[in-house]
Design a protein around this motif. Structure first.
Motif, mmCIF file in Angstrom:
data_model
loop_
_atom_site.group_PDB
_atom_site.id
_atom_site.type_symbol
_atom_site.label_atom_id
_atom_site.label_comp_id
_atom_site.label_asym_id
_atom_site.label_seq_id
_atom_site.Cartn_x
_atom_site.Cartn_y
_atom_site.Cartn_z
ATOM 1 N N ARG A 77 21.617 76.354 -13.308
ATOM 2 C CA ARG A 77 23.067 76.111 -13.257
ATOM 3 C C ARG A 77 23.377 74.660 -13.638
ATOM 4 O O ARG A 77 22.935 73.719 -12.969
ATOM 5 C CB ARG A 77 23.605 76.403 -11.864
ATOM 6 C CG ARG A 77 25.119 76.330 -11.800
ATOM 7 C CD ARG A 77 25.651 76.725 -10.452
ATOM 8 N NE ARG A 77 27.107 76.806 -10.497
ATOM 9 C CZ ARG A 77 27.854 76.820 -9.418
ATOM 10 N NH1 ARG A 77 27.311 76.787 -8.217
ATOM 11 N NH2 ARG A 77 29.169 76.877 -9.535
ATOM 12 N N HIS A 125 25.052 71.099 -13.807
ATOM 13 C CA HIS A 125 25.814 70.334 -12.821
ATOM 14 C C HIS A 125 25.723 68.842 -13.104
ATOM 15 O O HIS A 125 24.831 68.391 -13.822
ATOM 16 C CB HIS A 125 25.337 70.638 -11.396
ATOM 17 C CG HIS A 125 23.896 70.326 -11.153
ATOM 18 N ND1 HIS A 125 22.868 71.123 -11.629
ATOM 19 C CD2 HIS A 125 23.297 69.315 -10.480
ATOM 20 C CE1 HIS A 125 21.702 70.610 -11.252
ATOM 21 N NE2 HIS A 125 21.946 69.508 -10.553
ATOM 22 N N ARG A 149 28.898 74.362 -13.384
ATOM 23 C CA ARG A 149 29.388 75.389 -14.308
ATOM 24 C C ARG A 149 28.670 76.700 -14.013
ATOM 25 O O ARG A 149 27.623 76.704 -13.390
ATOM 26 C CB ARG A 149 29.100 74.987 -15.754
ATOM 27 C CG ARG A 149 29.773 73.715 -16.198
ATOM 28 C CD ARG A 149 29.372 73.395 -17.619
ATOM 29 N NE ARG A 149 29.896 72.108 -18.052
ATOM 30 C CZ ARG A 149 29.418 71.440 -19.085
ATOM 31 N NH1 ARG A 149 28.433 71.929 -19.805
ATOM 32 N NH2 ARG A 149 29.934 70.278 -19.410
ATOM 33 N N GLN A 150 29.232 77.775 -14.537
ATOM 34 C CA GLN A 150 28.609 79.111 -14.447
ATOM 35 C C GLN A 150 28.421 79.599 -13.021
ATOM 36 O O GLN A 150 27.277 79.844 -12.619
ATOM 37 C CB GLN A 150 27.281 79.133 -15.223
ATOM 38 C CG GLN A 150 27.416 78.797 -16.668
ATOM 39 C CD GLN A 150 26.051 78.610 -17.336
ATOM 40 O OE1 GLN A 150 24.994 78.776 -16.748
ATOM 41 N NE2 GLN A 150 26.076 78.240 -18.600
ATOM 42 N N PRO A 151 29.453 79.730 -12.213
ATOM 43 C CA PRO A 151 30.864 79.512 -12.515
ATOM 44 C C PRO A 151 31.281 78.063 -12.268
ATOM 45 O O PRO A 151 30.591 77.305 -11.582
ATOM 46 C CB PRO A 151 31.572 80.449 -11.533
ATOM 47 C CG PRO A 151 30.685 80.442 -10.332
ATOM 48 C CD PRO A 151 29.274 80.368 -10.891
ATOM 49 N N LYS A 152 32.469 77.725 -12.777
ATOM 50 C CA LYS A 152 33.010 76.382 -12.610
ATOM 51 C C LYS A 152 33.321 76.145 -11.135
ATOM 52 O O LYS A 152 33.913 76.999 -10.468
ATOM 53 C CB LYS A 152 34.277 76.247 -13.449
ATOM 54 C CG LYS A 152 34.883 74.871 -13.422
ATOM 55 C CD LYS A 152 36.097 74.809 -14.335
ATOM 56 C CE LYS A 152 36.736 73.431 -14.260
ATOM 57 N NZ LYS A 152 37.929 73.349 -15.114
ATOM 58 N N GLU A 153 32.888 74.971 -10.639
ATOM 59 C CA GLU A 153 33.092 74.634 -9.224
ATOM 60 C C GLU A 153 33.057 73.123 -9.062
ATOM 61 O O GLU A 153 32.340 72.436 -9.786
ATOM 62 C CB GLU A 153 31.985 75.284 -8.389
ATOM 63 C CG GLU A 153 32.118 75.117 -6.907
ATOM 64 C CD GLU A 153 31.052 75.885 -6.136
ATOM 65 O OE1 GLU A 153 31.269 76.131 -4.946
ATOM 66 O OE2 GLU A 153 29.998 76.224 -6.708
#
Length: 112
Positions: free
Chosen positions: A83, A85, A63-67
């Motif tokens: 981040r 994950h 997340r932060q950004p979504k990936e």
């Protein structure tokens, strides 16, 4: 959000876990997860996770950004400190990977 903890082994189950080359602020974890296992959503305040897949396939969601990234043998991927994950087995057999963690405290902070 829960408080940080260093008792990672009690938060989730894996097939096998070993630590190598541990030094203050840095360690290498060798982890094997089965087809239905995952390391739940979490982050580290200071430490970066760098994954290196030895065998099988893992999926890293962040997340932060979504990936979302799928990794197979020989591939690497890094998650910056702070981040959120999670790591899941993305195959039908066990997956084995190394996680280089550093530099900084390994304060596994689980997300709810």
């Amino acid at each position: 959000m829960k408080q940080p903890t260093n008792v990672v082994g009690k938060l989730y189950e894996v097939e096998r876990r070993a630590y190598h080359g541990a030094r203050p602020g840095f360690r290498i974890a060798e982890i094997q997860i089965g087809p239905t296992q995952m390391i739940p959503w979490h982050f580290y305040t200071e430490a970066q996770d760098t994954f290196y897949v030895i065998s099988g396939t893992i999926r890293v969601l962040a997340r932060q950004p979504k990936e979302e990234v799928s990794l197979t043998a020989g591939m690497t991927y890094s998650v910056r400190p702070g981040r959120p994950h999670l790591v899941a087995n993305a195959g039908d057999t066990s997956a084995e990977f190394l996680v280089l963690q550093g530099m900084g405290e390994h304060d596994f902070v689980p997300l709810t």
